[in-house]
Design an enzyme around this catalytic site. Structure first.
Site, mmCIF file in Angstrom:
data_model
loop_
_atom_site.group_PDB
_atom_site.id
_atom_site.type_symbol
_atom_site.label_atom_id
_atom_site.label_comp_id
_atom_site.label_asym_id
_atom_site.label_seq_id
_atom_site.Cartn_x
_atom_site.Cartn_y
_atom_site.Cartn_z
ATOM 1 N N GLY A 1 0.773 -1.240 0.000
ATOM 2 C CA GLY A 1 0.000 0.000 0.000
ATOM 3 C C GLY A 1 0.799 1.282 0.000
ATOM 4 C CG ASP B 1 -2.292 -7.885 -3.233
ATOM 5 O OD1 ASP B 1 -1.365 -7.284 -3.793
ATOM 6 O OD2 ASP B 1 -2.192 -9.048 -2.805
ATOM 7 C CG ASP C 1 -5.362 -12.769 -10.638
ATOM 8 O OD1 ASP C 1 -4.854 -11.802 -11.239
ATOM 9 O OD2 ASP C 1 -4.958 -13.938 -10.782
ATOM 10 C CG ASP D 1 4.559 -1.347 -8.014
ATOM 11 O OD1 ASP D 1 5.542 -1.084 -8.727
ATOM 12 O OD2 ASP D 1 4.665 -1.709 -6.829
ATOM 13 C CB CYS E 1 11.043 -3.227 -7.419
ATOM 14 S SG CYS E 1 10.228 -4.758 -6.924
#
Length: 448
Positions: A264, A286, A314, A333, A386
């Site tokens: 979050g 999520d 999902d 993300d 990331c």
């Protein structure tokens, strides 16, 4: 607690044993520091040893190998104890060798039996007499890089191929540096100047982030001890992780989807730019219920829960729940290999394989495919990861744009205008660029 229980070297062995059995290094360290009655100096030594051993494990085990005939017969904690000793000898210049030997042998004696004490003593003294192998002497260039930087060979090959050897070596050198402690200021609640002054008053060394306009780099003590953290006016977040939400084009009345939101950090960053009075809202998804609860807790702590709606789903199945709903902007993300986080979570490098990266890139594309129909015309999808591997970044962007002619690539612009001279629309942040996590951000505008 016994003296041994508060001994930072012994606690490091305990933490590393738990990490080897599946615990996350950062969470394990935080938990043990909270539970043990240690000075700040001892907590720092334990943290340094834990991260250092994980970061350099392949190198250390290569150096230990000639002195241990059958590593499989050695108990995990004993092997880890030896790794901590080698790490300190090799990488901590200020720690005297005698202190390392004495402490390691005492831990072996206290935690084990006389046979273990003799074994540990024998290995350490033999290493001291004979000397240890230097990875620089290895002929094979990939193996040499792998054992120099303690990174699996498949990842070395990928970095060399995708970045070129010079940039690859720079990235590899940087990932074994300690991670900075950074926080994002909730500028909807407090100004950067007031937050800086309050933190300095509490004894923190505060440096403005060169990466994110709302970021501060803190030194001195853990950020979660700050009053501003408890008041929900700052949150712990890597500088580069602040960029996806920062680069979005958020207006106070927007309806925004955060498709992969847990825990979050980016959800609350988006929500801070929305207005409940103007019916601005971020819908945070999520796949796991317990992770959705983390998003809710984060939103409440940061005082933006009136602008956050959560749902356990999902993102690939979004059409089944939001049939008629569309969004002004969408953040994906995406779940990824996390290779950009190696400095902060050093064990990631040993856990991932090329097949994992290939499988994740399919999931990333599937999520983008699903949400593409949910953004309004002229709306923008921001895609971030990331990781620093092309398979999950550039290749996903190319595949998405090739499959969706109704979308156009958009140039990613951040408040600090990072990498203004780049020739690509997407923004790649490598760990050696600004001493942050590695991150990737791409944006697509729906034009019809």
């Amino acid at each position: 607690m016994s003296k041994l229980d508060n001994n930072p070297r012994s606690l490091a062995v305990t933490a590393l044993t738990r990490v080897k059995n599946g615990a996350y290094s950062n969470l394990q360290l935080n938990q043990m520091i909270d539970q043990a009655n240690m000075s700040q100096r001892d907590a720092g030594l334990m943290t340094t040893i834990v991260y250092g051993v994980i970061q350099h494990r392949m190198t250390i085990d290569y150096q230990l190998e000639p002195f241990i005939k059958n590593q499989k017969k050695v108990a995990d904690w004993v092997m880890i104890l030896l790794e901590t000793a080698v790490y300190q000898m090799q990488y901590l210049e200020r720690v005297p060798k005698r202190a390392i030997f004495d402490e390691s042998i005492q831990i072996a004696k206290t935690r084990g039996h006389e046979g273990i004490r003799r074994f540990v003593t024998g290995v350490l003294h033999q290493m001291d007499r004979v000397g240890i192998n230097d990875p620089a002497d290895i002929d094979d260039p990939i193996k040499r890089q792998s054992l120099t930087y303690s990174v699996p060979e498949w990842l070395i090959s990928a970095f060399n191929e995708q970045l070129g050897e010079k940039k690859a070596n720079s990235v590899l050198e940087s990932i074994n540096h300690p991670a900075n402690q950074s926080v994002r200021v909730a500028t909807d609640q407090i100004s950067m100047a007031d937050a800086t002054a309050a933190l300095e008053e509490e004894g923190y060394k505060v440096t403005p982030s060169q990466v994110s306009a709302a970021g501060l780099v803190l030194g001195g003590k853990p950020a979660n001890q700050a009053k501003l953290f408890h008041d929900g006016q700052i949150t712990i977040q890597d500088e580069s992780a602040m960029l996806p939400a920062e680069s979005m084009h958020i207006k106070p009345d927007m309806m925004i989807l955060d498709a992969c939101s847990a825990p979050g950090g980016k959800t609350v960053q988006i929500a801070g730019q929305l207005s409940a009075e103007e019916r601005g809202q971020v819908v945070a998804l999520d796949i796991h219920d317990h992770k959705v609860r983390l998003v809710q807790q984060n939103a409440k702590r940061m005082h933006v829960d009136d602008r956050v709606v959560t749902q356990a789903i999902d993102a690939r199945k979004i059409q089944t729940v939001f049939e008629d709903q569309t969004f002004d902007e969408i953040l994906v993300d995406a779940p990824c290999s996390g290779i950009g986080l190696v400095r902060r979570k050093p064990e990631i490098r040993y856990e991932k394989q090329l097949k994992d990266v290939q499988a994740l890139s399919k999931i990333q594309l599937a999520i983008l495919d699903a949400v593409a129909q949910k953004v309004k015309i002229n709306g923008i999808i921001t895609y971030s990861t990331c990781t620093i591997l092309n398979q999950e970044n550039r290749d996903v962007v190319s595949a998405f744009l090739a499959d969706h002619p109704n979308f156009e690539s958009q140039r990613v612009v951040t408040d600090r205008d990072l990498k203004a001279d780049r020739t690509t629309d997407y923004l790649e942040i490598y760990p050696d660029d600004y001493d942050t996590d590695g991150f990737f951000i791409g944006q697509f505008k729906r034009v019809r």
